[in-house]
Scaffold this active site. Sequence first.
Site, PDB file in Angstrom:
ATOM      1  N   ASP A   1       0.847  -1.197   0.000  1.00 43.09           N
ATOM      2  CA  ASP A   1       0.000   0.000   0.000  1.00 43.09           C
ATOM      3  C   ASP A   1       0.882   1.246   0.000  1.00 43.09           C
ATOM      4  O   ASP A   1       1.569   1.531   0.985  1.00 43.09           O
ATOM      5  CB  ASP A   1      -0.884  -0.041   1.259  1.00 43.09           C
ATOM      6  CG  ASP A   1      -1.722   1.212   1.425  1.00 43.09           C
ATOM      7  OD1 ASP A   1      -1.841   1.987   0.453  1.00 43.09           O
ATOM      8  OD2 ASP A   1      -2.255   1.422   2.540  1.00 43.09           O
TER       9      ASP A   1
ATOM     10  N   GLU B   1       5.937 -11.156 -29.072  1.00 43.31           N
ATOM     11  CA  GLU B   1       5.724 -12.444 -28.366  1.00 43.31           C
ATOM     12  C   GLU B   1       4.652 -12.326 -27.275  1.00 43.31           C
ATOM     13  O   GLU B   1       4.863 -12.686 -26.117  1.00 43.31           O
ATOM     14  CB  GLU B   1       7.023 -12.958 -27.745  1.00 43.31           C
ATOM     15  CG  GLU B   1       8.045 -13.399 -28.764  1.00 43.31           C
ATOM     16  CD  GLU B   1       9.267 -14.048 -28.112  1.00 43.31           C
ATOM     17  OE1 GLU B   1       9.784 -14.999 -28.692  1.00 43.31           O
ATOM     18  OE2 GLU B   1       9.702 -13.602 -27.033  1.00 43.31           O
TER      19      GLU B   1
ATOM     20  N   ASP C   1      -9.465 -15.127 -17.542  1.00 45.24           N
ATOM     21  CA  ASP C   1     -10.339 -15.607 -16.475  1.00 45.24           C
ATOM     22  C   ASP C   1     -11.494 -16.429 -17.066  1.00 45.24           C
ATOM     23  O   ASP C   1     -12.093 -16.039 -18.072  1.00 45.24           O
ATOM     24  CB  ASP C   1     -10.900 -14.382 -15.735  1.00 45.24           C
ATOM     25  CG  ASP C   1     -11.641 -14.745 -14.472  1.00 45.24           C
ATOM     26  OD1 ASP C   1     -11.001 -15.269 -13.553  1.00 45.24           O
ATOM     27  OD2 ASP C   1     -12.865 -14.501 -14.404  1.00 45.24           O
TER      28      ASP C   1
HETATM   29  C1  NOJ Z   1     -11.728 -16.988 -11.420  1.00 46.94           C
HETATM   30  C2  NOJ Z   1     -10.989 -15.977 -10.595  1.00 46.94           C
HETATM   31  O1  NOJ Z   1      -9.698 -16.449 -10.354  1.00 46.94           O
HETATM   32  C3  NOJ Z   1     -11.792 -15.772  -9.342  1.00 46.94           C
HETATM   33  O2  NOJ Z   1     -11.106 -15.051  -8.367  1.00 46.94           O
HETATM   34  C4  NOJ Z   1     -13.093 -15.124  -9.713  1.00 46.94           C
HETATM   35  O3  NOJ Z   1     -13.914 -15.027  -8.562  1.00 46.94           O
HETATM   36  C5  NOJ Z   1     -13.837 -15.936 -10.770  1.00 46.94           C
HETATM   37  N1  NOJ Z   1     -12.989 -16.405 -11.811  1.00 46.94           N
HETATM   38  C6  NOJ Z   1     -14.902 -15.097 -11.413  1.00 46.94           C
HETATM   39  O4  NOJ Z   1     -14.312 -14.098 -12.188  1.00 46.94           O
END
Ligand code: NOJ
Length: 535
Positions: free
Chosen positions: A22, A269, A201
Amino acid sequence: MNSSPWWKEATIYQIYPRSFFDSNSDGEGDLPGITSKLDYVKSLGVDAIWLSPFYTSPNKDGGYDVANPRDVDPRFGNLEDARELITQAHKRDLRVIADIVPNHFSDQHEWFQAALKSKRGSKERERFHFYDANEDGTPPNNWISLFGGPSWTQVEDGQFYLHLFDSTQPDLNWENPEVNADFEKTLRFWIDLGVDGFRIDVAHGLIKEDVLTNHPDPQGLSNALRLDVAMDSEERNALLLTVPYFDRQGVHEIYRKWRKLFDSYTGREIMAVAEAWVHPPVNATRYVRADELHQVFNFDLLTAEFDSDVLFDVVERSISLNATVNALPTWALSNHDSPRVASRIGDEQARALALFVFGLPGSAYVFAGQELGLPDGQLQDSDRQDPTFFRTNGAIKGRDGARVPLPWSGDTTPFGFSTAKPWLPISQSWKDLTIENELADPKSSLHLYKNALELRKEFLVGAGGITWLESSQHGHKSDSLLSYSRGSITVVMNLSDSAKECDAAGKLIIVSGGTVDARDGKKVIPARSTAWFLT
Ligand code: NOJ
Protein backbone atom coordinates in the site's frame (compact mmCIF):
# COMPACT_ATOMS: atom_id res chain seq x y z
CA MET A 1 15.67 -13.32 -19.67
CA ASN A 2 14.86 -16.86 -20.79
CA SER A 3 15.42 -18.14 -24.26
CA SER A 4 12.76 -17.46 -26.84
CA PRO A 5 9.81 -17.57 -26.55
CA TRP A 6 10.09 -15.95 -23.15
CA TRP A 7 7.00 -17.58 -21.61
CA LYS A 8 7.79 -21.19 -22.41
CA GLU A 9 9.63 -22.04 -19.21
CA ALA A 10 9.16 -18.78 -17.38
CA THR A 11 8.59 -18.46 -13.66
CA ILE A 12 5.61 -16.16 -13.22
CA TYR A 13 4.85 -14.35 -9.98
CA GLN A 14 1.17 -13.72 -9.32
CA ILE A 15 0.45 -10.43 -7.58
CA TYR A 16 -2.92 -9.75 -6.03
CA PRO A 17 -2.66 -5.94 -6.20
CA ARG A 18 -4.91 -5.27 -3.23
CA SER A 19 -2.64 -7.30 -0.96
CA PHE A 20 0.86 -6.53 -2.18
CA PHE A 21 1.95 -3.09 -0.94
CA ASP A 22 0.00 0.00 0.00
CA SER A 23 1.71 3.19 -1.19
CA ASN A 24 -1.01 5.69 -0.25
CA SER A 25 -2.01 4.61 3.25
CA ASP A 26 -5.59 3.56 2.55
CA GLY A 27 -5.14 0.01 3.78
CA GLU A 28 -5.17 -1.51 0.27
CA GLY A 29 -2.33 -2.32 -2.08
CA ASP A 30 -2.05 -0.32 -5.33
CA LEU A 31 -0.11 -0.08 -8.58
CA PRO A 32 2.52 2.43 -7.37
CA GLY A 33 3.01 0.09 -4.40
CA ILE A 34 3.83 -2.75 -6.77
CA THR A 35 6.16 -0.53 -8.81
CA SER A 36 8.03 0.44 -5.64
CA LYS A 37 8.68 -3.23 -4.87
CA LEU A 38 9.79 -4.43 -8.29
CA ASP A 39 13.38 -4.78 -7.13
CA TYR A 40 12.19 -7.30 -4.57
CA VAL A 41 10.23 -9.16 -7.24
CA LYS A 42 13.21 -9.17 -9.55
CA SER A 43 15.45 -10.45 -6.75
CA LEU A 44 13.30 -13.58 -6.51
CA GLY A 45 14.55 -14.66 -9.91
CA VAL A 46 11.15 -14.68 -11.63
CA ASP A 47 10.65 -13.71 -15.26
CA ALA A 48 7.23 -12.12 -15.24
CA ILE A 49 4.43 -10.82 -13.05
CA TRP A 50 0.76 -11.64 -13.47
CA LEU A 51 -1.43 -8.92 -12.01
CA SER A 52 -4.88 -9.90 -10.82
CA PRO A 53 -7.46 -7.30 -11.99
CA PHE A 54 -6.93 -3.64 -11.14
CA TYR A 55 -9.64 -2.25 -13.47
CA THR A 56 -12.54 0.00 -12.52
CA SER A 57 -14.71 -2.16 -10.33
CA PRO A 58 -17.18 -1.97 -7.48
CA ASN A 59 -15.09 -4.76 -6.02
CA LYS A 60 -17.84 -7.21 -5.24
CA ASP A 61 -15.58 -10.07 -6.30
CA GLY A 62 -12.08 -8.78 -5.65
CA GLY A 63 -12.00 -6.86 -8.94
CA TYR A 64 -13.17 -9.80 -11.10
CA ASP A 65 -16.33 -7.73 -11.48
CA VAL A 66 -15.13 -5.25 -14.07
CA ALA A 67 -17.06 -2.05 -14.72
CA ASN A 68 -14.57 -0.64 -17.23
CA PRO A 69 -11.94 -3.03 -18.58
CA ARG A 70 -9.93 -0.22 -20.15
CA ASP A 71 -9.28 1.88 -17.07
CA VAL A 72 -7.69 1.57 -13.63
CA ASP A 73 -9.79 1.69 -10.49
CA PRO A 74 -8.91 4.82 -8.48
CA ARG A 75 -8.22 2.56 -5.46
CA PHE A 76 -5.26 1.17 -7.43
CA GLY A 77 -4.12 4.39 -9.12
CA ASN A 78 -4.63 5.47 -12.72
CA LEU A 79 -3.57 4.59 -16.25
CA GLU A 80 -0.36 6.56 -15.86
CA ASP A 81 0.51 4.36 -12.86
CA ALA A 82 -0.16 1.26 -14.95
CA ARG A 83 2.10 2.57 -17.72
CA GLU A 84 4.84 3.36 -15.21
CA LEU A 85 4.56 -0.10 -13.62
CA ILE A 86 4.99 -1.73 -17.03
CA THR A 87 7.91 0.54 -17.94
CA GLN A 88 9.70 -0.15 -14.67
CA ALA A 89 9.07 -3.89 -14.94
CA HIS A 90 10.49 -3.92 -18.47
CA LYS A 91 13.56 -2.00 -17.30
CA ARG A 92 14.21 -4.92 -14.98
CA ASP A 93 13.56 -7.52 -17.69
CA LEU A 94 10.28 -8.53 -16.08
CA ARG A 95 7.32 -9.18 -18.38
CA VAL A 96 3.81 -8.17 -17.37
CA ILE A 97 0.68 -10.33 -17.73
CA ALA A 98 -2.71 -8.66 -17.29
CA ASP A 99 -5.76 -10.58 -16.09
CA ILE A 100 -8.66 -10.24 -18.50
CA VAL A 101 -12.23 -11.14 -17.49
CA PRO A 102 -14.30 -11.98 -20.60
CA ASN A 103 -17.00 -14.21 -19.10
CA HIS A 104 -18.82 -11.40 -17.32
CA PHE A 105 -18.89 -7.72 -16.56
CA SER A 106 -19.86 -5.95 -13.36
CA ASP A 107 -23.49 -4.93 -13.16
CA GLN A 108 -22.09 -1.38 -12.97
CA HIS A 109 -20.68 -1.61 -16.51
CA GLU A 110 -22.47 0.86 -18.78
CA TRP A 111 -23.72 -1.97 -20.98
CA PHE A 112 -25.52 -3.67 -18.13
CA GLN A 113 -26.94 -0.43 -16.85
CA ALA A 114 -28.26 0.21 -20.37
CA ALA A 115 -29.70 -3.31 -20.51
CA LEU A 116 -31.61 -2.72 -17.28
CA LYS A 117 -33.15 0.41 -18.76
CA SER A 118 -34.04 -1.32 -22.05
CA LYS A 119 -36.88 -3.61 -23.06
CA ARG A 120 -36.82 -7.41 -23.32
CA GLY A 121 -35.45 -8.42 -26.70
CA SER A 122 -33.54 -5.13 -27.11
CA LYS A 123 -30.01 -5.02 -28.48
CA GLU A 124 -28.85 -3.85 -25.05
CA ARG A 125 -30.19 -7.06 -23.46
CA GLU A 126 -28.75 -9.20 -26.26
CA ARG A 127 -25.24 -8.53 -24.92
CA PHE A 128 -26.09 -10.62 -21.83
CA HIS A 129 -28.22 -13.71 -21.18
CA PHE A 130 -31.69 -12.38 -20.41
CA TYR A 131 -34.60 -14.88 -20.43
CA ASP A 132 -38.22 -14.86 -19.38
CA ALA A 133 -39.26 -16.63 -16.19
CA ASN A 134 -40.85 -20.07 -16.39
CA GLU A 135 -44.62 -20.08 -16.40
CA ASP A 136 -44.68 -20.63 -12.64
CA GLY A 137 -42.43 -17.60 -12.16
CA THR A 138 -39.27 -19.61 -11.37
CA PRO A 139 -35.89 -18.88 -13.04
CA PRO A 140 -35.23 -20.33 -16.52
CA ASN A 141 -33.30 -23.29 -15.06
CA ASN A 142 -32.01 -24.71 -11.75
CA TRP A 143 -28.30 -23.85 -12.09
CA ILE A 144 -26.51 -22.78 -8.93
CA SER A 145 -23.89 -20.06 -9.05
CA LEU A 146 -20.29 -21.06 -8.37
CA PHE A 147 -20.53 -18.75 -5.40
CA GLY A 148 -23.75 -20.38 -4.15
CA GLY A 149 -27.39 -19.37 -4.58
CA PRO A 150 -29.24 -19.32 -7.91
CA SER A 151 -27.42 -18.44 -11.15
CA TRP A 152 -30.28 -16.13 -12.07
CA THR A 153 -31.44 -12.77 -10.82
CA GLN A 154 -34.74 -11.20 -11.76
CA VAL A 155 -35.05 -7.64 -13.00
CA GLU A 156 -37.96 -5.26 -12.71
CA ASP A 157 -39.88 -6.37 -15.80
CA GLY A 158 -39.73 -10.04 -14.71
CA GLN A 159 -36.91 -11.28 -16.93
CA PHE A 160 -33.95 -13.09 -15.40
CA TYR A 161 -30.28 -12.67 -16.29
CA LEU A 162 -27.63 -15.38 -15.99
CA HIS A 163 -24.63 -15.02 -13.69
CA LEU A 164 -22.41 -18.04 -13.10
CA PHE A 165 -20.77 -16.09 -10.27
CA ASP A 166 -22.15 -13.25 -8.12
CA SER A 167 -25.42 -11.55 -9.02
CA THR A 168 -23.29 -8.44 -9.69
CA GLN A 169 -21.42 -10.33 -12.45
CA PRO A 170 -23.83 -10.77 -15.39
CA ASP A 171 -22.50 -13.25 -17.96
CA LEU A 172 -21.79 -11.84 -21.40
CA ASN A 173 -23.33 -13.30 -24.53
CA TRP A 174 -20.41 -14.27 -26.75
CA GLU A 175 -22.71 -15.10 -29.66
CA ASN A 176 -23.04 -11.32 -29.98
CA PRO A 177 -20.45 -9.73 -32.33
CA GLU A 178 -20.43 -6.55 -30.24
CA VAL A 179 -19.04 -8.52 -27.28
CA ASN A 180 -16.29 -9.97 -29.47
CA ALA A 181 -15.40 -6.57 -30.86
CA ASP A 182 -15.30 -4.94 -27.45
CA PHE A 183 -12.89 -7.53 -26.07
CA GLU A 184 -10.60 -7.25 -29.04
CA LYS A 185 -10.51 -3.54 -28.31
CA THR A 186 -9.59 -4.29 -24.69
CA LEU A 187 -6.81 -6.70 -25.69
CA ARG A 188 -5.34 -4.13 -28.06
CA PHE A 189 -5.66 -1.40 -25.45
CA TRP A 190 -3.45 -3.24 -22.96
CA ILE A 191 -1.01 -4.54 -25.55
CA ASP A 192 -0.59 -0.98 -26.79
CA LEU A 193 0.01 0.13 -23.22
CA GLY A 194 2.83 -2.42 -23.04
CA VAL A 195 1.60 -5.67 -21.46
CA ASP A 196 3.24 -8.87 -22.66
CA GLY A 197 0.39 -11.27 -22.12
CA PHE A 198 -2.95 -12.12 -20.59
CA ARG A 199 -4.33 -14.50 -18.03
CA ILE A 200 -7.82 -15.28 -19.28
CA ASP A 201 -10.34 -15.61 -16.48
CA VAL A 202 -12.93 -18.42 -16.86
CA ALA A 203 -11.53 -19.02 -20.33
CA HIS A 204 -13.65 -22.14 -20.74
CA GLY A 205 -16.91 -20.39 -19.89
CA LEU A 206 -17.67 -17.95 -22.65
CA ILE A 207 -19.99 -20.08 -24.73
CA LYS A 208 -23.12 -21.46 -23.10
CA GLU A 209 -25.28 -24.24 -24.44
CA ASP A 210 -28.55 -25.72 -23.21
CA VAL A 211 -29.22 -22.63 -21.17
CA LEU A 212 -32.83 -23.67 -20.62
CA THR A 213 -32.04 -27.18 -19.36
CA ASN A 214 -31.94 -28.21 -15.69
CA HIS A 215 -28.95 -30.01 -14.15
CA PRO A 216 -29.53 -33.20 -12.08
CA ASP A 217 -27.30 -32.09 -9.17
CA PRO A 218 -26.76 -28.33 -9.36
CA GLN A 219 -25.45 -27.97 -5.79
CA GLY A 220 -22.94 -30.81 -6.19
CA LEU A 221 -21.76 -29.31 -9.43
CA SER A 222 -21.31 -25.87 -7.90
CA ASN A 223 -19.19 -27.39 -5.08
CA ALA A 224 -17.17 -29.52 -7.49
CA LEU A 225 -16.22 -26.38 -9.38
CA ARG A 226 -14.73 -24.66 -6.33
CA LEU A 227 -11.06 -25.18 -5.51
CA ASP A 228 -11.69 -24.37 -1.85
CA VAL A 229 -14.34 -27.05 -1.35
CA ALA A 230 -12.79 -30.41 -0.44
CA MET A 231 -14.38 -33.36 -2.25
CA ASP A 232 -13.48 -36.91 -3.08
CA SER A 233 -11.68 -36.74 -6.42
CA GLU A 234 -13.80 -39.42 -8.10
CA GLU A 235 -16.98 -37.68 -7.08
CA ARG A 236 -15.55 -34.36 -8.26
CA ASN A 237 -14.45 -35.74 -11.60
CA ALA A 238 -17.81 -37.38 -12.24
CA LEU A 239 -19.57 -34.07 -11.59
CA LEU A 240 -17.09 -32.12 -13.70
CA LEU A 241 -18.03 -34.26 -16.68
CA THR A 242 -21.56 -32.88 -16.53
CA VAL A 243 -21.00 -29.10 -16.63
CA PRO A 244 -23.38 -27.59 -19.19
CA TYR A 245 -21.78 -24.14 -19.34
CA PHE A 246 -18.05 -24.83 -19.57
CA ASP A 247 -15.72 -26.09 -22.25
CA ARG A 248 -18.08 -25.86 -25.24
CA GLN A 249 -16.49 -26.13 -28.65
CA GLY A 250 -17.33 -22.52 -29.52
CA VAL A 251 -14.74 -21.11 -27.09
CA HIS A 252 -11.95 -22.37 -29.33
CA GLU A 253 -13.13 -20.20 -32.22
CA ILE A 254 -12.72 -17.18 -29.97
CA TYR A 255 -9.15 -18.10 -29.04
CA ARG A 256 -8.21 -18.76 -32.64
CA LYS A 257 -9.21 -15.18 -33.41
CA TRP A 258 -7.36 -13.86 -30.39
CA ARG A 259 -4.24 -15.78 -31.38
CA LYS A 260 -4.25 -14.01 -34.73
CA LEU A 261 -4.57 -10.71 -32.92
CA PHE A 262 -1.64 -11.53 -30.62
CA ASP A 263 0.53 -12.72 -33.50
CA SER A 264 -0.20 -9.55 -35.47
CA TYR A 265 2.07 -7.76 -32.97
CA THR A 266 5.22 -9.02 -34.63
CA GLY A 267 8.31 -9.01 -32.49
CA ARG A 268 6.30 -8.72 -29.25
CA GLU A 269 5.72 -12.44 -28.37
CA ILE A 270 2.37 -11.69 -26.71
CA MET A 271 1.21 -14.75 -24.77
CA ALA A 272 -1.99 -15.88 -23.08
CA VAL A 273 -2.68 -18.43 -20.37
CA ALA A 274 -6.15 -19.91 -20.01
CA GLU A 275 -7.86 -20.39 -16.70
CA ALA A 276 -9.76 -23.43 -17.91
CA TRP A 277 -10.51 -26.09 -15.33
CA VAL A 278 -11.96 -28.77 -17.54
CA HIS A 279 -12.57 -32.46 -17.39
CA PRO A 280 -11.41 -34.94 -18.61
CA PRO A 281 -7.89 -33.47 -18.42
CA VAL A 282 -7.22 -34.14 -22.09
CA ASN A 283 -9.69 -31.38 -22.93
CA ALA A 284 -7.31 -28.80 -21.48
CA THR A 285 -4.85 -29.50 -24.26
CA ARG A 286 -7.33 -28.14 -26.82
CA TYR A 287 -6.73 -24.65 -25.45
CA VAL A 288 -3.02 -24.86 -26.30
CA ARG A 289 -3.21 -26.18 -29.84
CA ALA A 290 -0.78 -24.39 -32.13
CA ASP A 291 -3.35 -21.86 -33.34
CA GLU A 292 -4.90 -21.14 -29.92
CA LEU A 293 -3.42 -20.04 -26.61
CA HIS A 294 0.08 -20.52 -25.25
CA GLN A 295 -0.55 -22.03 -21.85
CA VAL A 296 -3.39 -23.52 -19.84
CA PHE A 297 -3.34 -23.73 -16.06
CA ASN A 298 -3.02 -27.13 -14.54
CA PHE A 299 -5.07 -26.99 -11.34
CA ASP A 300 -4.26 -30.50 -10.16
CA LEU A 301 -1.50 -29.47 -7.76
CA LEU A 302 -3.85 -27.06 -6.00
CA THR A 303 -5.85 -29.99 -4.66
CA ALA A 304 -3.48 -32.99 -4.87
CA GLU A 305 -2.51 -34.75 -1.65
CA PHE A 306 1.15 -35.03 -0.68
CA ASP A 307 1.30 -38.61 -1.87
CA SER A 308 3.74 -40.17 -4.30
CA ASP A 309 1.16 -41.98 -6.45
CA VAL A 310 -1.07 -38.94 -6.72
CA LEU A 311 1.80 -36.59 -7.56
CA PHE A 312 3.35 -39.00 -10.00
CA ASP A 313 0.04 -39.25 -11.86
CA VAL A 314 -0.45 -35.49 -11.95
CA VAL A 315 3.03 -34.79 -13.29
CA GLU A 316 3.13 -37.64 -15.75
CA ARG A 317 -0.33 -36.89 -17.11
CA SER A 318 0.29 -33.19 -17.48
CA ILE A 319 3.58 -33.62 -19.30
CA SER A 320 2.34 -36.33 -21.62
CA LEU A 321 -1.01 -34.70 -22.45
CA ASN A 322 0.64 -31.37 -23.25
CA ALA A 323 3.19 -33.16 -25.40
CA THR A 324 0.38 -34.34 -27.69
CA VAL A 325 -0.09 -30.73 -28.79
CA ASN A 326 3.57 -29.82 -28.54
CA ALA A 327 3.00 -27.67 -25.45
CA LEU A 328 4.62 -27.58 -22.03
CA PRO A 329 2.68 -27.78 -18.78
CA THR A 330 2.16 -25.12 -16.14
CA TRP A 331 2.59 -25.74 -12.41
CA ALA A 332 0.89 -23.84 -9.58
CA LEU A 333 0.74 -24.73 -5.89
CA SER A 334 -1.31 -21.75 -4.72
CA ASN A 335 -3.37 -18.91 -6.10
CA HIS A 336 -5.88 -16.35 -4.90
CA ASP A 337 -8.77 -18.84 -5.16
CA SER A 338 -7.37 -21.77 -3.20
CA PRO A 339 -6.03 -22.42 0.28
CA ARG A 340 -2.32 -21.60 0.52
CA VAL A 341 -0.16 -24.66 -0.04
CA ALA A 342 1.59 -24.42 3.35
CA SER A 343 -1.78 -24.59 5.12
CA ARG A 344 -3.11 -27.28 2.86
CA ILE A 345 -0.29 -29.83 2.98
CA GLY A 346 2.10 -28.52 5.68
CA ASP A 347 5.13 -26.29 5.77
CA GLU A 348 7.90 -28.74 5.03
CA GLN A 349 5.79 -30.51 2.44
CA ALA A 350 5.09 -27.21 0.69
CA ARG A 351 8.79 -26.44 0.41
CA ALA A 352 9.55 -29.95 -0.80
CA LEU A 353 6.83 -29.79 -3.43
CA ALA A 354 7.97 -26.37 -4.64
CA LEU A 355 11.51 -27.63 -5.16
CA PHE A 356 10.18 -30.72 -6.89
CA VAL A 357 8.05 -28.62 -9.25
CA PHE A 358 10.73 -26.03 -10.05
CA GLY A 359 12.75 -28.76 -11.74
CA LEU A 360 9.97 -29.79 -14.10
CA PRO A 361 9.64 -28.70 -17.73
CA GLY A 362 7.17 -25.88 -18.36
CA SER A 363 6.18 -22.71 -16.61
CA ALA A 364 6.01 -22.32 -12.83
CA TYR A 365 3.54 -19.93 -11.24
CA VAL A 366 4.23 -18.59 -7.73
CA PHE A 367 1.51 -16.78 -5.79
CA ALA A 368 2.93 -13.78 -3.90
CA GLY A 369 3.62 -14.81 -0.32
CA GLN A 370 4.15 -18.45 -1.28
CA GLU A 371 7.89 -17.74 -1.34
CA LEU A 372 7.62 -16.80 2.36
CA GLY A 373 5.79 -20.00 3.24
CA LEU A 374 2.76 -17.98 4.32
CA PRO A 375 -0.18 -19.95 5.67
CA ASP A 376 -3.78 -18.86 5.16
CA GLY A 377 -4.71 -15.90 7.30
CA GLN A 378 -6.90 -16.74 10.28
CA LEU A 379 -9.93 -14.50 9.90
CA GLN A 380 -13.06 -13.75 11.86
CA ASP A 381 -16.29 -14.03 9.95
CA SER A 382 -16.68 -10.28 10.39
CA ASP A 383 -13.47 -9.75 8.35
CA ARG A 384 -14.63 -11.74 5.34
CA GLN A 385 -15.32 -10.11 1.98
CA ASP A 386 -15.58 -13.01 -0.45
CA PRO A 387 -19.05 -13.13 -2.04
CA THR A 388 -19.08 -16.90 -1.55
CA PHE A 389 -19.22 -16.43 2.20
CA PHE A 390 -22.30 -14.25 1.89
CA ARG A 391 -24.05 -16.22 -0.84
CA THR A 392 -23.75 -19.46 1.16
CA ASN A 393 -24.76 -17.80 4.45
CA GLY A 394 -21.33 -18.55 5.83
CA ALA A 395 -21.39 -22.28 5.00
CA ILE A 396 -18.37 -21.82 2.73
CA LYS A 397 -15.78 -19.53 4.29
CA GLY A 398 -14.41 -18.41 0.93
CA ARG A 399 -11.01 -17.34 -0.32
CA ASP A 400 -10.07 -14.39 1.88
CA GLY A 401 -7.57 -16.47 3.89
CA ALA A 402 -5.27 -16.70 0.85
CA ARG A 403 -5.61 -12.98 0.14
CA VAL A 404 -4.33 -11.51 3.41
CA PRO A 405 -1.75 -8.78 2.62
CA LEU A 406 1.97 -9.50 2.59
CA PRO A 407 4.06 -8.91 5.72
CA TRP A 408 7.05 -6.80 4.68
CA SER A 409 8.97 -5.66 7.72
CA GLY A 410 9.04 -4.77 11.40
CA ASP A 411 7.80 -6.57 14.49
CA THR A 412 4.21 -5.45 14.62
CA THR A 413 1.26 -6.06 12.37
CA PRO A 414 0.59 -4.82 9.66
CA PHE A 415 4.31 -5.35 9.13
CA GLY A 416 5.01 -2.43 6.81
CA PHE A 417 2.27 -3.38 4.33
CA SER A 418 0.44 -0.14 5.09
CA THR A 419 0.43 2.64 7.63
CA ALA A 420 -3.35 2.30 7.82
CA LYS A 421 -5.56 -0.60 8.93
CA PRO A 422 -5.18 -3.25 6.20
CA TRP A 423 -8.30 -4.40 4.36
CA LEU A 424 -7.82 -7.85 5.90
CA PRO A 425 -6.01 -8.22 9.25
CA ILE A 426 -2.48 -9.63 9.26
CA SER A 427 -1.93 -11.87 12.23
CA GLN A 428 0.78 -10.92 14.71
CA SER A 429 1.84 -14.58 14.50
CA TRP A 430 3.36 -13.79 11.08
CA LYS A 431 6.19 -11.85 12.79
CA ASP A 432 8.87 -14.32 11.72
CA LEU A 433 7.49 -14.57 8.19
CA THR A 434 8.15 -11.00 7.08
CA ILE A 435 10.26 -10.44 3.99
CA GLU A 436 12.73 -8.53 6.14
CA ASN A 437 13.12 -11.43 8.58
CA GLU A 438 13.32 -14.10 5.93
CA LEU A 439 15.94 -12.15 4.00
CA ALA A 440 18.07 -12.20 7.13
CA ASP A 441 17.70 -15.96 7.61
CA PRO A 442 19.59 -18.11 5.10
CA LYS A 443 17.41 -21.10 6.03
CA SER A 444 14.14 -19.31 5.27
CA SER A 445 11.60 -20.31 2.66
CA LEU A 446 12.40 -17.08 0.84
CA HIS A 447 16.04 -18.08 0.43
CA LEU A 448 15.02 -21.54 -0.71
CA TYR A 449 12.88 -19.99 -3.47
CA LYS A 450 15.57 -17.55 -4.54
CA ASN A 451 18.26 -20.20 -4.66
CA ALA A 452 16.03 -22.70 -6.41
CA LEU A 453 14.93 -20.23 -9.09
CA GLU A 454 18.53 -19.28 -9.77
CA LEU A 455 19.54 -22.92 -10.14
CA ARG A 456 16.46 -23.62 -12.26
CA LYS A 457 17.56 -20.91 -14.67
CA GLU A 458 21.16 -22.09 -14.71
CA PHE A 459 20.61 -25.82 -15.16
CA LEU A 460 17.03 -26.61 -16.07
CA VAL A 461 15.31 -24.10 -18.31
CA GLY A 462 15.42 -25.59 -21.78
CA ALA A 463 16.84 -28.90 -20.51
CA GLY A 464 14.11 -30.99 -22.18
CA GLY A 465 12.00 -33.78 -20.71
CA ILE A 466 12.33 -35.79 -17.52
CA THR A 467 13.22 -39.42 -16.89
CA TRP A 468 11.58 -40.96 -13.84
CA LEU A 469 14.05 -42.67 -11.54
CA GLU A 470 11.97 -43.59 -8.55
CA SER A 471 8.24 -43.84 -8.38
CA SER A 472 5.85 -46.53 -7.36
CA GLN A 473 4.76 -46.94 -10.98
CA HIS A 474 8.20 -46.83 -12.57
CA GLY A 475 10.54 -49.48 -11.27
CA HIS A 476 8.73 -49.68 -7.92
CA LYS A 477 11.83 -48.96 -5.89
CA SER A 478 10.08 -47.07 -3.16
CA ASP A 479 6.61 -45.83 -2.36
CA SER A 480 7.87 -42.78 -0.52
CA LEU A 481 10.38 -41.37 -2.99
CA LEU A 482 9.65 -39.63 -6.25
CA SER A 483 12.67 -38.86 -8.35
CA TYR A 484 13.49 -37.77 -11.87
CA SER A 485 16.50 -36.66 -13.80
CA ARG A 486 16.49 -33.76 -16.22
CA GLY A 487 19.59 -32.47 -17.99
CA SER A 488 22.42 -32.55 -15.48
CA ILE A 489 20.12 -32.53 -12.42
CA THR A 490 18.57 -35.33 -10.40
CA VAL A 491 15.61 -34.29 -8.26
CA VAL A 492 14.62 -36.55 -5.34
CA MET A 493 11.59 -35.93 -3.14
CA ASN A 494 11.08 -37.93 0.05
CA LEU A 495 7.40 -37.82 0.93
CA SER A 496 7.61 -39.96 4.04
CA ASP A 497 7.99 -39.04 7.69
CA SER A 498 11.41 -40.65 8.01
CA ALA A 499 14.74 -40.19 6.23
CA LYS A 500 15.19 -42.42 3.15
CA GLU A 501 18.21 -43.64 1.26
CA CYS A 502 18.50 -43.25 -2.49
CA ASP A 503 21.07 -43.94 -5.18
CA ALA A 504 21.14 -40.47 -6.73
CA ALA A 505 24.56 -39.63 -8.10
CA GLY A 506 26.13 -36.19 -8.16
CA LYS A 507 26.77 -33.28 -5.88
CA LEU A 508 24.03 -31.87 -3.65
CA ILE A 509 23.18 -28.34 -4.76
CA ILE A 510 20.01 -27.58 -2.81
CA VAL A 511 17.71 -29.21 -0.27
CA SER A 512 14.30 -27.96 0.83
CA GLY A 513 14.82 -28.78 4.53
CA GLY A 514 17.22 -30.65 6.82
CA THR A 515 20.57 -32.04 5.72
CA VAL A 516 21.42 -34.76 3.24
CA ASP A 517 23.89 -37.31 4.64
CA ALA A 518 25.91 -39.88 2.76
CA ARG A 519 25.77 -43.49 4.02
CA ASP A 520 27.42 -46.51 2.33
CA GLY A 521 27.62 -44.71 -0.99
CA LYS A 522 23.95 -43.73 -0.78
CA LYS A 523 22.35 -40.36 -0.14
CA VAL A 524 19.99 -40.01 2.80
CA ILE A 525 17.14 -37.63 2.03
CA PRO A 526 15.50 -36.08 5.09
CA ALA A 527 11.80 -36.66 5.80
CA ARG A 528 9.37 -34.44 3.81
CA SER A 529 12.16 -32.93 1.78
CA THR A 530 13.44 -32.56 -1.77
CA ALA A 531 17.07 -32.41 -2.89
CA TRP A 532 18.72 -31.61 -6.21
CA PHE A 533 21.98 -33.28 -7.27
CA LEU A 534 24.20 -32.06 -10.08
CA THR A 535 26.13 -34.57 -12.13
C1 NOJ B 1 -11.73 -16.99 -11.42
C2 NOJ B 1 -10.99 -15.98 -10.60
O1 NOJ B 1 -9.70 -16.45 -10.35
C3 NOJ B 1 -11.79 -15.77 -9.34
O2 NOJ B 1 -11.11 -15.05 -8.37
C4 NOJ B 1 -13.09 -15.12 -9.71
O3 NOJ B 1 -13.91 -15.03 -8.56
C5 NOJ B 1 -13.84 -15.94 -10.77
N1 NOJ B 1 -12.99 -16.41 -11.81
C6 NOJ B 1 -14.90 -15.10 -11.41
O4 NOJ B 1 -14.31 -14.10 -12.19
